[in-house]
Design a protein around this motif. Structure first.
Motif, mmCIF file in Angstrom:
data_model
loop_
_atom_site.group_PDB
_atom_site.id
_atom_site.type_symbol
_atom_site.label_atom_id
_atom_site.label_comp_id
_atom_site.label_asym_id
_atom_site.label_seq_id
_atom_site.Cartn_x
_atom_site.Cartn_y
_atom_site.Cartn_z
ATOM 1 N N ALA A 88 11.965 -3.627 -2.375
ATOM 2 C CA ALA A 88 12.514 -2.419 -2.988
ATOM 3 C C ALA A 88 11.598 -1.679 -3.957
ATOM 4 C CB ALA A 88 13.836 -2.738 -3.685
ATOM 5 N N PRO A 89 10.743 -2.337 -4.750
ATOM 6 C CA PRO A 89 9.995 -1.601 -5.771
ATOM 7 C C PRO A 89 9.208 -0.398 -5.255
ATOM 8 C CG PRO A 89 9.854 -3.943 -6.209
ATOM 9 C CD PRO A 89 10.540 -3.798 -4.882
ATOM 10 N N SER B 85 14.756 4.807 2.654
ATOM 11 C CA SER B 85 14.535 3.933 1.519
ATOM 12 C C SER B 85 15.136 2.549 1.783
ATOM 13 C CB SER B 85 15.143 4.576 0.262
ATOM 14 O OG SER B 85 14.759 3.908 -0.904
ATOM 15 N N ALA B 86 15.344 1.796 0.699
ATOM 16 C CA ALA B 86 15.877 0.432 0.792
ATOM 17 C C ALA B 86 17.241 0.356 0.122
ATOM 18 C CB ALA B 86 14.920 -0.551 0.119
ATOM 19 N N ASP C 240 17.094 1.460 -6.506
ATOM 20 C CA ASP C 240 16.850 1.630 -7.941
ATOM 21 C C ASP C 240 17.397 0.487 -8.787
ATOM 22 O OD1 ASP C 240 19.414 2.389 -7.229
ATOM 23 O OD2 ASP C 240 19.516 4.053 -8.650
ATOM 24 N N THR C 241 18.175 -0.422 -8.204
ATOM 25 C CA THR C 241 18.787 -1.493 -8.998
ATOM 26 C C THR C 241 18.606 -2.890 -8.412
ATOM 27 O OG1 THR C 241 20.916 -1.194 -7.865
ATOM 28 C CG2 THR C 241 20.565 0.048 -9.912
ATOM 29 N N THR C 242 18.245 -3.010 -7.158
ATOM 30 C CA THR C 242 18.216 -4.299 -6.477
ATOM 31 C C THR C 242 17.005 -5.143 -6.872
ATOM 32 O OG1 THR C 242 18.288 -5.372 -4.304
ATOM 33 C CG2 THR C 242 16.942 -3.403 -4.498
ATOM 34 N N THR C 243 17.128 -6.448 -6.643
ATOM 35 C CA THR C 243 15.993 -7.356 -6.814
ATOM 36 C C THR C 243 15.297 -7.627 -5.477
ATOM 37 O OG1 THR C 243 17.435 -9.294 -6.505
ATOM 38 C CG2 THR C 243 17.083 -8.506 -8.774
ATOM 39 N N LEU C 244 15.704 -6.959 -4.422
ATOM 40 C CA LEU C 244 15.125 -7.141 -3.096
ATOM 41 C C LEU C 244 13.609 -6.994 -3.157
ATOM 42 C CD1 LEU C 244 15.816 -7.469 -0.014
ATOM 43 C CD2 LEU C 244 15.820 -4.965 0.098
ATOM 44 N N ILE C 245 12.892 -7.947 -2.567
ATOM 45 C CA ILE C 245 11.439 -7.999 -2.682
ATOM 46 C C ILE C 245 10.756 -6.722 -2.195
ATOM 47 C CG2 ILE C 245 11.194 -9.145 -0.442
ATOM 48 C CD1 ILE C 245 8.819 -10.700 -1.637
ATOM 49 N N GLN D 142 0.809 -1.213 0.000
ATOM 50 C CA GLN D 142 0.000 0.000 0.000
ATOM 51 C C GLN D 142 0.845 1.267 0.000
ATOM 52 O OE1 GLN D 142 -3.303 -0.032 2.864
ATOM 53 N NE2 GLN D 142 -2.864 -2.189 3.259
ATOM 54 N N ARG D 143 2.173 1.088 -0.012
ATOM 55 C CA ARG D 143 3.037 2.240 0.217
ATOM 56 C C ARG D 143 3.083 3.233 -0.938
ATOM 57 N NH1 ARG D 143 7.739 -0.687 3.770
ATOM 58 N NH2 ARG D 143 7.626 -2.243 2.142
ATOM 59 N N ILE D 144 2.943 2.777 -2.166
ATOM 60 C CA ILE D 144 3.052 3.729 -3.271
ATOM 61 C C ILE D 144 1.950 4.785 -3.176
ATOM 62 C CG2 ILE D 144 2.898 4.029 -5.776
ATOM 63 C CD1 ILE D 144 4.351 1.378 -6.089
#
Length: 285
Positions: A118-119, A106-107, A111-116, A82-84
């Protein structure tokens, strides 16, 4: 009022306010905001800061709280998925209030990670940049306190079970990250900067298990399992499939190195070494 701190009723936000006061900021210059009126009242009584009840999902509460502020210390929301939308409300309110700077938690490598996780942080950073407002992005790695639950489970079961392989985590204590936030809020020279914040040392599963053993006073070995095996164990404990998928994916991200970076930014900002793993865990218990 010069600084609004969101999430002030949470662990990180409260620590940020503590460090702001320790660095000489006057209580009259701080507005602490959060969803719990009761916790805000306790914070006001203890520290003398002004308070305002807000909800990221209710823009009218944000407008009232942000009015007259110069800087927004934007602690990211806790409701994944719900964060966006919620963060867009916060950013839009900051624009309406004429806020001149946003400091956002932030995480790692958002801007580059695949961390779940991060998007949503990547999208938030992009929204902040699009406003033209001066920003500072604090890309916080994992909190050592996140492993308190794992310690308690491991002490009860006798092993630390995870599917992280030999993946490493450069965690630090919340107070380290909070102090860094206070530094960039009270010092010049951090405008439009991006900091990759992490602990000085990236540890692995065996080292975490060793820390657990020290705390428990008994041997707690690391028991690595496959993602499938991990899912089966979590399923046997009664966890729902969404939670199982999230935990296993996060362990996969760790296994692949998403949390292993040690840039040194955090220690440089706070002017001291970050809190070691064992000490951080001990302080959190």
């Amino acid at each position: 009022m010069s600084v609004v701190v969101t999430g002030a009723t949470g662990h990180l936000g409260r620590l940020i306010i503590q460090h702001l006061l320790e660095r000489g900021m006057q209580a009259s210059e701080i507005v602490a905001t959060g969803r719990s009126a009761e916790k805000l009242a306790e914070l006001a009584a203890a520290s003398g800061v002004a308070t305002a009840v807000i909800d990221y999902a209710e823009p009218e509460t944000l407008d009232a709280a942000f009015a007259g502020a110069r800087t927004l210390m934007f602690v990211s929301g806790s409701e994944a998925g719900q964060r966006i939308e919620q963060h867009r409300n916060v950013i839009d309110a900051a624009v309406r209030a004429g806020i001149s700077r946003i400091v956002y938690t932030s995480a790692p490598h958002a801007d580059t990670t695949t961390l779940i996780l991060a998007p949503e942080h990547k999208a938030t950073e992009e929204m902040i940049r699009a406003t033209g407002i001066s920003f500072t992005f604090l890309r916080n790695n994992w909190y050592t306190e996140n492993y308190v639950g794992a310690f308690k489970q491991s002490r009860a079961s006798g092993t630390y079970l995870a599917s992280v392989g030999d993946g490493r985590v450069a965690s630090a204590s919340r107070t380290d990250y909070a102090e860094a936030a206070a530094v960039v809020l009270t010092e010049e020279g951090h405008e439009n900067a991006v900091y990759e914040l992490s602990g000085d040392v990236a540890w692995n599963g065996n080292e975490l298990a060793a820390a657990f053993s020290r705390l428990a006073g008994s041997d707690i070995p690391y028991a690595p399992v496959t993602p499938e095996g991990h899912a089966d164990v979590l399923r046997s404990l009664g966890l729902d499939e969404d939670t199982i998928g999230f935990v296993v994916r996060l362990d996969g991200d760790t296994r692949e190195g998403a949390l292993a970076g040690t840039s040194g930014d955090l220690a440089r900002l706070i002017g001291r070494p970050t809190t070691p793993l064992l000490e951080g865990l001990r302080q959190a218990l």
